[in-house]
Motif scaffolding. Structure first.
Motif, mmCIF file in Angstrom:
data_model
loop_
_atom_site.group_PDB
_atom_site.id
_atom_site.type_symbol
_atom_site.label_atom_id
_atom_site.label_comp_id
_atom_site.label_asym_id
_atom_site.label_seq_id
_atom_site.Cartn_x
_atom_site.Cartn_y
_atom_site.Cartn_z
ATOM 1 N N GLU A 52 39.728 61.071 47.464
ATOM 2 C CA GLU A 52 38.420 61.639 47.156
ATOM 3 C C GLU A 52 38.594 62.884 46.293
ATOM 4 N N GLY A 53 37.704 63.040 45.327
ATOM 5 C CA GLY A 53 37.773 64.168 44.404
ATOM 6 C C GLY A 53 38.505 63.861 43.118
ATOM 7 N N THR A 54 39.189 62.723 43.051
ATOM 8 C CA THR A 54 39.896 62.340 41.833
ATOM 9 C C THR A 54 38.878 62.091 40.722
ATOM 10 N N VAL A 55 39.170 62.610 39.527
ATOM 11 C CA VAL A 55 38.316 62.401 38.370
ATOM 12 C C VAL A 55 38.972 61.347 37.484
ATOM 13 N N VAL A 56 38.196 60.316 37.139
ATOM 14 C CA VAL A 56 38.700 59.166 36.394
ATOM 15 C C VAL A 56 37.860 58.974 35.143
ATOM 16 N N CYS A 57 38.510 58.600 34.061
ATOM 17 C CA CYS A 57 37.818 58.280 32.823
ATOM 18 C C CYS A 57 38.035 56.789 32.533
ATOM 19 N N TRP A 58 36.930 56.041 32.407
ATOM 20 C CA TRP A 58 36.954 54.608 32.136
ATOM 21 C C TRP A 58 36.568 54.357 30.688
ATOM 22 N N TYR A 59 37.246 53.419 30.046
ATOM 23 C CA TYR A 59 36.904 52.955 28.701
ATOM 24 C C TYR A 59 36.620 51.465 28.834
ATOM 25 N N PHE A 60 35.351 51.058 28.649
ATOM 26 C CA PHE A 60 35.006 49.666 28.859
ATOM 27 C C PHE A 60 33.986 49.179 27.837
ATOM 28 N N HIS A 61 33.832 47.840 27.754
ATOM 29 C CA HIS A 61 32.840 47.212 26.878
ATOM 30 C C HIS A 61 31.628 46.819 27.702
ATOM 31 N N VAL A 62 30.453 47.190 27.234
ATOM 32 C CA VAL A 62 29.201 46.756 27.846
ATOM 33 C C VAL A 62 28.171 46.625 26.730
ATOM 34 N N SER A 69 33.201 56.507 30.310
ATOM 35 C CA SER A 69 32.494 56.981 31.496
ATOM 36 C C SER A 69 33.440 57.844 32.318
ATOM 37 N N LYS A 70 33.018 59.062 32.594
ATOM 38 C CA LYS A 70 33.805 59.976 33.422
ATOM 39 C C LYS A 70 33.178 60.013 34.807
ATOM 40 N N GLU A 71 33.998 59.749 35.829
ATOM 41 C CA GLU A 71 33.485 59.634 37.188
ATOM 42 C C GLU A 71 34.388 60.358 38.174
ATOM 43 N N VAL A 72 33.798 60.796 39.269
ATOM 44 C CA VAL A 72 34.563 61.388 40.350
ATOM 45 C C VAL A 72 34.547 60.391 41.507
ATOM 46 N N LEU A 73 35.692 60.224 42.110
ATOM 47 C CA LEU A 73 35.814 59.358 43.282
ATOM 48 C C LEU A 73 35.261 60.148 44.456
ATOM 49 N N GLU A 74 34.027 59.834 44.813
ATOM 50 C CA GLU A 74 33.300 60.631 45.786
ATOM 51 C C GLU A 74 33.639 60.258 47.232
ATOM 52 N N VAL A 75 33.701 58.950 47.522
ATOM 53 C CA VAL A 75 33.969 58.494 48.889
ATOM 54 C C VAL A 75 34.955 57.339 48.852
ATOM 55 N N LYS A 86 30.883 58.647 41.454
ATOM 56 C CA LYS A 86 29.699 59.340 40.943
ATOM 57 C C LYS A 86 29.933 59.656 39.473
ATOM 58 N N LEU A 87 29.005 59.272 38.640
ATOM 59 C CA LEU A 87 29.089 59.514 37.201
ATOM 60 C C LEU A 87 28.938 61.003 36.916
ATOM 61 N N ILE A 88 29.890 61.572 36.157
ATOM 62 C CA ILE A 88 29.804 62.994 35.808
ATOM 63 C C ILE A 88 29.882 63.229 34.302
ATOM 64 N N GLY A 89 30.086 62.156 33.513
ATOM 65 C CA GLY A 89 30.132 62.302 32.069
ATOM 66 C C GLY A 89 30.018 60.961 31.378
ATOM 67 N N GLY A 90 29.470 60.970 30.176
ATOM 68 C CA GLY A 90 29.335 59.745 29.407
ATOM 69 C C GLY A 90 27.893 59.509 28.977
ATOM 70 N N PRO A 91 27.690 58.491 28.135
ATOM 71 C CA PRO A 91 26.367 58.259 27.551
ATOM 72 C C PRO A 91 25.278 57.877 28.551
ATOM 73 N N LEU A 92 25.627 57.334 29.700
ATOM 74 C CA LEU A 92 24.590 57.011 30.688
ATOM 75 C C LEU A 92 23.861 58.258 31.182
ATOM 76 N N LEU A 93 24.534 59.412 31.120
ATOM 77 C CA LEU A 93 23.879 60.653 31.561
ATOM 78 C C LEU A 93 22.818 61.133 30.572
ATOM 79 N N GLU A 94 22.725 60.468 29.410
ATOM 80 C CA GLU A 94 21.626 60.762 28.483
ATOM 81 C C GLU A 94 20.333 60.091 28.944
ATOM 82 N N LEU A 95 20.481 59.101 29.867
ATOM 83 C CA LEU A 95 19.334 58.346 30.361
ATOM 84 C C LEU A 95 19.064 58.569 31.846
#
Length: 149
Positions: A52-62, A69-75, A86-95
């Motif tokens: 928990e607390g690890t921050v991960v950056c994903w690079y994917f096609h959608v 997508s930058k995410e923190v491993l919350e649980v 939990k999403l903490i960075g990336g284009p989805l946070l614009e929406l």
């Protein structure tokens, strides 16, 4: 119109649920090898895989686009085979104001059932639901399962 939403989908898998959970918690760096058409790279930016607390950056096609997508491993729940990002960075946070991705693996016979859940809060009422992310989760679940069996 509510700005809060929850989408979920279940996928039956042939691999044991505990193996699927383990890949999602400690084997994230292997995921691009399992499903390269969907996930290009996964990087741990802070912390250790599976903690928990690890921050991960994903690079994917959608939707035909490469997304970061930058995410923190919350649980991490190794008893109930559940993981929450939990999403903490990336284009989805614009929406979306808040986005959580939850993956629950449940044993079923020799295999399992994987539930992918997306909980979110939209920034505006005209923002569409995250159906593309839900479809991506289904495809990635199937690819991981195929690799594990």
């Amino acid at each position: 119109m509510s700005l809060f939403g929850k989408l979920e989908v279940e996928v039956e898998i042939k691999a044991p649920a505990h193996k699927f959970h383990k890949v999602n918690t400690t084997g994230n760096s292997e995921l691009p090898n399992f499903c390269p058409q969907f996930i290009q790279k996964v990087e741990s930016l802070e912390g250790e895989w599976g903690e928990e607390g690890t921050v991960v950056c994903w690079y994917f096609h959608v939707d035909g686009k490469t997304v970061v997508s930058k995410e923190v491993l919350e649980v991490v729940d190794n008893v109930n085979l559940s993981i929450t990002f939990k999403l903490i960075g990336g284009p989805l946070l614009e929406l979306y104001k808040n986005v959580k991705f939850i993956v629950e693996s449940t044993p079923k016979g020799g295999g399992g059932l994987v539930r992918n859940i997306f909980e979110y809060e939209k920034l505006r009422a005209d923002v569409l639901d995250t159906n593309a992310m839900l479809q991506l989760a289904v495809e990635v679940t199937k690819e991981i399962d195929a690799h594990l069996i």
